[in-house]
Motif scaffolding. Structure first.
Motif, PDB file in Angstrom:
ATOM      1  N   ASP A 130      41.547  48.310  40.816  1.00  0.00           N
ATOM      2  CA  ASP A 130      42.916  48.324  40.274  1.00  0.00           C
ATOM      3  C   ASP A 130      42.834  47.732  38.924  1.00  0.00           C
ATOM      4  OD1 ASP A 130      44.475  49.394  42.502  1.00  0.00           O
ATOM      5  OD2 ASP A 130      43.350  47.763  43.435  1.00  0.00           O
ATOM      6  N   THR A 131      43.853  48.071  38.128  1.00  0.00           N
ATOM      7  CA  THR A 131      44.005  47.339  36.679  1.00  0.00           C
ATOM      8  C   THR A 131      45.310  46.851  36.697  1.00  0.00           C
ATOM      9  OG1 THR A 131      42.402  48.909  35.666  1.00  0.00           O
ATOM     10  CG2 THR A 131      43.916  47.457  34.403  1.00  0.00           C
ATOM     11  N   TYR A 132      45.563  45.734  36.121  1.00  0.00           N
ATOM     12  CA  TYR A 132      46.811  45.033  35.868  1.00  0.00           C
ATOM     13  C   TYR A 132      47.002  44.407  34.471  1.00  0.00           C
ATOM     14  CZ  TYR A 132      47.705  45.054  41.043  1.00  0.00           C
ATOM     15  OH  TYR A 132      47.876  45.473  42.259  1.00  0.00           O
ATOM     16  N   SER A 133      48.143  44.660  33.703  1.00  0.00           N
ATOM     17  CA  SER A 133      48.286  43.910  32.653  1.00  0.00           C
ATOM     18  C   SER A 133      49.101  42.595  32.932  1.00  0.00           C
ATOM     19  CB  SER A 133      49.312  45.012  31.592  1.00  0.00           C
ATOM     20  OG  SER A 133      49.527  44.145  30.322  1.00  0.00           O
ATOM     21  N   TYR A 134      48.597  41.429  32.446  1.00  0.00           N
ATOM     22  CA  TYR A 134      49.114  40.470  32.701  1.00  0.00           C
ATOM     23  C   TYR A 134      49.340  39.304  31.508  1.00  0.00           C
ATOM     24  CZ  TYR A 134      50.005  36.145  35.556  1.00  0.00           C
ATOM     25  OH  TYR A 134      50.740  35.187  36.199  1.00  0.00           O
ATOM     26  N   ALA A 135      50.675  38.777  31.560  1.00  0.00           N
ATOM     27  CA  ALA A 135      50.810  37.857  30.499  1.00  0.00           C
ATOM     28  C   ALA A 135      51.096  36.611  31.042  1.00  0.00           C
ATOM     29  CB  ALA A 135      51.978  38.315  29.597  1.00  0.00           C
ATOM     30  N   PRO A 136      50.072  35.525  30.939  1.00  0.00           N
ATOM     31  CA  PRO A 136      50.321  34.140  31.567  1.00  0.00           C
ATOM     32  C   PRO A 136      51.478  33.526  30.810  1.00  0.00           C
ATOM     33  CG  PRO A 136      47.924  34.498  30.916  1.00  0.00           C
ATOM     34  CD  PRO A 136      48.935  35.579  30.334  1.00  0.00           C
ATOM     35  N   ALA A 137      52.328  32.750  31.552  1.00  0.00           N
ATOM     36  CA  ALA A 137      53.445  31.926  31.461  1.00  0.00           C
ATOM     37  C   ALA A 137      52.927  30.479  30.758  1.00  0.00           C
ATOM     38  CB  ALA A 137      54.289  31.572  32.645  1.00  0.00           C
ATOM     39  N   SER A 138      53.948  30.212  29.894  1.00  0.00           N
ATOM     40  CA  SER A 138      53.511  28.833  29.103  1.00  0.00           C
ATOM     41  C   SER A 138      52.191  28.453  28.482  1.00  0.00           C
ATOM     42  CB  SER A 138      53.989  27.846  30.065  1.00  0.00           C
ATOM     43  OG  SER A 138      55.298  27.997  30.521  1.00  0.00           O
ATOM     44  N   THR A 139      51.334  29.509  28.281  1.00  0.00           N
ATOM     45  CA  THR A 139      50.282  29.213  27.510  1.00  0.00           C
ATOM     46  C   THR A 139      49.976  29.999  26.315  1.00  0.00           C
ATOM     47  OG1 THR A 139      48.125  30.502  28.096  1.00  0.00           O
ATOM     48  CG2 THR A 139      49.466  29.925  29.911  1.00  0.00           C
ATOM     49  N   GLU A 140      48.871  29.622  25.611  1.00  0.00           N
ATOM     50  CA  GLU A 140      48.706  30.293  24.234  1.00  0.00           C
ATOM     51  C   GLU A 140      47.692  31.566  24.409  1.00  0.00           C
ATOM     52  OE1 GLU A 140      46.246  26.537  24.207  1.00  0.00           O
ATOM     53  OE2 GLU A 140      47.761  27.322  25.255  1.00  0.00           O
ATOM     54  N   VAL A 141      47.517  31.804  25.653  1.00  0.00           N
ATOM     55  CA  VAL A 141      46.495  32.966  25.915  1.00  0.00           C
ATOM     56  C   VAL A 141      47.329  34.146  25.663  1.00  0.00           C
ATOM     57  CG1 VAL A 141      44.809  33.994  27.545  1.00  0.00           C
ATOM     58  CG2 VAL A 141      44.984  31.457  27.460  1.00  0.00           C
ATOM     59  N   PRO A 142      46.643  35.294  25.071  1.00  0.00           N
ATOM     60  CA  PRO A 142      47.381  36.444  25.075  1.00  0.00           C
ATOM     61  C   PRO A 142      47.605  37.149  26.187  1.00  0.00           C
ATOM     62  CG  PRO A 142      45.318  36.624  23.898  1.00  0.00           C
ATOM     63  CD  PRO A 142      45.584  35.201  24.436  1.00  0.00           C
ATOM     64  N   PRO A 143      48.261  38.429  26.632  1.00  0.00           N
ATOM     65  CA  PRO A 143      48.190  39.266  27.518  1.00  0.00           C
ATOM     66  C   PRO A 143      46.874  39.717  27.836  1.00  0.00           C
ATOM     67  CG  PRO A 143      50.076  39.596  26.078  1.00  0.00           C
ATOM     68  CD  PRO A 143      49.405  38.542  25.454  1.00  0.00           C
ATOM     69  N   GLU A 144      46.395  39.969  28.837  1.00  0.00           N
ATOM     70  CA  GLU A 144      45.017  40.431  29.244  1.00  0.00           C
ATOM     71  C   GLU A 144      45.068  41.622  30.358  1.00  0.00           C
ATOM     72  OE1 GLU A 144      43.953  36.573  30.762  1.00  0.00           O
ATOM     73  OE2 GLU A 144      44.459  37.111  32.997  1.00  0.00           O
ATOM     74  N   HIS A 145      43.955  42.278  30.168  1.00  0.00           N
ATOM     75  CA  HIS A 145      43.895  43.163  31.542  1.00  0.00           C
ATOM     76  C   HIS A 145      42.931  42.796  32.522  1.00  0.00           C
ATOM     77  CE1 HIS A 145      46.110  46.411  28.967  1.00  0.00           C
ATOM     78  NE2 HIS A 145      45.343  46.076  28.080  1.00  0.00           N
ATOM     79  N   GLN A 146      43.539  42.615  33.540  1.00  0.00           N
ATOM     80  CA  GLN A 146      42.702  42.355  34.654  1.00  0.00           C
ATOM     81  C   GLN A 146      42.190  43.396  35.610  1.00  0.00           C
ATOM     82  OE1 GLN A 146      45.679  39.691  36.909  1.00  0.00           O
ATOM     83  NE2 GLN A 146      45.492  38.116  35.278  1.00  0.00           N
ATOM     84  N   LEU A 147      40.887  43.414  35.830  1.00  0.00           N
ATOM     85  CA  LEU A 147      40.304  44.347  36.534  1.00  0.00           C
ATOM     86  C   LEU A 147      39.847  43.928  38.056  1.00  0.00           C
ATOM     87  CD1 LEU A 147      37.634  45.503  33.765  1.00  0.00           C
ATOM     88  CD2 LEU A 147      40.086  46.673  34.340  1.00  0.00           C
ATOM     89  N   PHE A 148      40.061  44.714  39.047  1.00  0.00           N
ATOM     90  CA  PHE A 148      40.060  44.368  40.233  1.00  0.00           C
ATOM     91  C   PHE A 148      39.098  45.415  40.977  1.00  0.00           C
ATOM     92  CE2 PHE A 148      43.573  41.640  39.301  1.00  0.00           C
ATOM     93  CZ  PHE A 148      43.440  40.361  40.140  1.00  0.00           C
ATOM     94  N   LEU A 149      37.901  44.957  41.348  1.00  0.00           N
ATOM     95  CA  LEU A 149      37.104  45.906  41.957  1.00  0.00           C
ATOM     96  C   LEU A 149      36.846  45.630  43.648  1.00  0.00           C
ATOM     97  CD1 LEU A 149      34.090  46.194  39.616  1.00  0.00           C
ATOM     98  CD2 LEU A 149      36.178  47.374  39.356  1.00  0.00           C
ATOM     99  N   HIS A 150      37.174  46.674  44.257  1.00  0.00           N
ATOM    100  CA  HIS A 150      37.115  46.474  45.631  1.00  0.00           C
ATOM    101  C   HIS A 150      35.622  47.079  46.301  1.00  0.00           C
ATOM    102  CE1 HIS A 150      41.109  45.427  45.744  1.00  0.00           C
ATOM    103  NE2 HIS A 150      41.248  46.577  44.813  1.00  0.00           N
ATOM    104  N   CYS A 151      34.683  46.321  46.552  1.00  0.00           N
ATOM    105  CA  CYS A 151      33.238  46.604  46.729  1.00  0.00           C
ATOM    106  C   CYS A 151      32.497  46.468  48.086  1.00  0.00           C
ATOM    107  CB  CYS A 151      32.249  45.764  45.846  1.00  0.00           C
ATOM    108  SG  CYS A 151      32.975  45.669  44.028  1.00  0.00           S
ATOM    109  N   ARG A 152      31.652  46.933  48.521  1.00  0.00           N
ATOM    110  CA  ARG A 152      30.867  47.284  49.852  1.00  0.00           C
ATOM    111  C   ARG A 152      29.415  46.598  49.652  1.00  0.00           C
ATOM    112  NH1 ARG A 152      32.525  48.355  54.593  1.00  0.00           N
ATOM    113  NH2 ARG A 152      34.091  49.891  53.873  1.00  0.00           N
ATOM    114  N   ARG A 153      28.893  45.709  50.331  1.00  0.00           N
ATOM    115  CA  ARG A 153      27.538  45.630  50.103  1.00  0.00           C
ATOM    116  C   ARG A 153      26.694  46.901  50.493  1.00  0.00           C
ATOM    117  NH1 ARG A 153      23.104  41.116  52.951  1.00  0.00           N
ATOM    118  NH2 ARG A 153      21.289  42.722  52.782  1.00  0.00           N
ATOM    119  N   GLY A 154      25.974  47.175  49.525  1.00  0.00           N
ATOM    120  CA  GLY A 154      25.103  48.688  49.804  1.00  0.00           C
ATOM    121  C   GLY A 154      23.853  48.315  50.496  1.00  0.00           C
TER     122      GLY A 154
END
Length: 230
Positions: free
Chosen positions: A206-230
């Motif tokens: 899944d991918t989310y676009s996220y803008a932190p509140a009250s910080t100087e960090v710019p908006p970011e793209h967060q990547l979430f990987l759902h994995c299984r031990r192979g």
């Protein structure tokens, strides 16, 4: 690379643990302000819920880089799982113990490089691992080793919920809540390859676009990987 040489590279008997003093001190000082800056965490909540629901009741779960314990450690503990949260920051761990006072949650100050299943300081094995924005605090050349360590801590078929910020960065200093922290990242194709090379099967992402509140960090793209031990 052989298993023995990887162990030495990551703090084995003939190696030393990486020096992350600056990172730990920064997060000690940031403390509760971290949750103020990231009040929503929609992607992390969804990924934590998915992990909690996918595991058998009463599973043992590692929360890597647990921070204040919110939301993931509390989410997993509230779902009835046995949680071990680890973090470098003693200040964050103090908050986690207050935020997640459940009997089935334990918190320890440990570096990912020191994680071993066996031995006097061994943490045992896990049915699931949550690693939300923890590995981005490592230099890029350490991330594959860390993923292999996590692979070794999972029981066969165990689940890994992993998140990173999509960025082409390697141990870059960025301003964050009045402090400087060092972060790394990958573009998504590279991240998928690194995860697969460590022995994981990627079930979904899944991918989310996220803008932190009250910080100087710019908006970011967060990547979430759902994995299984192979």
């Amino acid at each position: 690379m052989s298993e023995a040489s990887e162990f030495d590279r990551y703090g084995g008997p003939s190696g030393t643990l990486p020096d992350r003093t600056g990172q730990a001190e920064a997060f000690d000082a940031i403390g509760q302000h971290y949750d103020d800056a990231f009040p929503h965490k929609d992607g992390q909540l969804a990924a934590g819920r998915r992990l909690a629901d996918a595991l058998a009741p009463g599973s043992r779960v590692l929360d890597l880089g647990c921070g204040t314990g919110l939301p993931t450690a509390r989410q997993l503990a509230d779902a009835g799982h046995s949680v071990l949260g680890i973090d470098l920051s003693s200040g964050m761990l103090d908050l986690a113990r207050k935020n997640v006072p459940a009997q089935n949650a334990e918190f320890r100050q440990l570096d990912v490089a020191a994680l071993r299943a066996e031995g006097p300081d061994g943490v045992g094995q896990f049915d699931g691992i949550a690693a939300f924005f923890a590995l981005l605090m490592l230099p890029r050349d350490e991330i594959p080793y860390a993923l292999r360590l996590l692979h070794g801590l999972l029981r066969p078929g165990g689940l890994l919920a992993l998140s990173m910020v999509e960025a082409d960065l390697d141990d870059a200093g960025i301003p964050f809540l009045g402090h400087t922290i060092r972060v790394s990242g990958y573009l998504r194709g590279e991240l998928r390859q690194v995860v697969r090379d460590a022995g994981f099967d990627i079930i979904d992402e899944d991918t989310y676009s996220y803008a932190p509140a009250s910080t100087e960090v710019p908006p970011e793209h967060q990547l979430f990987l759902h994995c299984r031990r192979g």
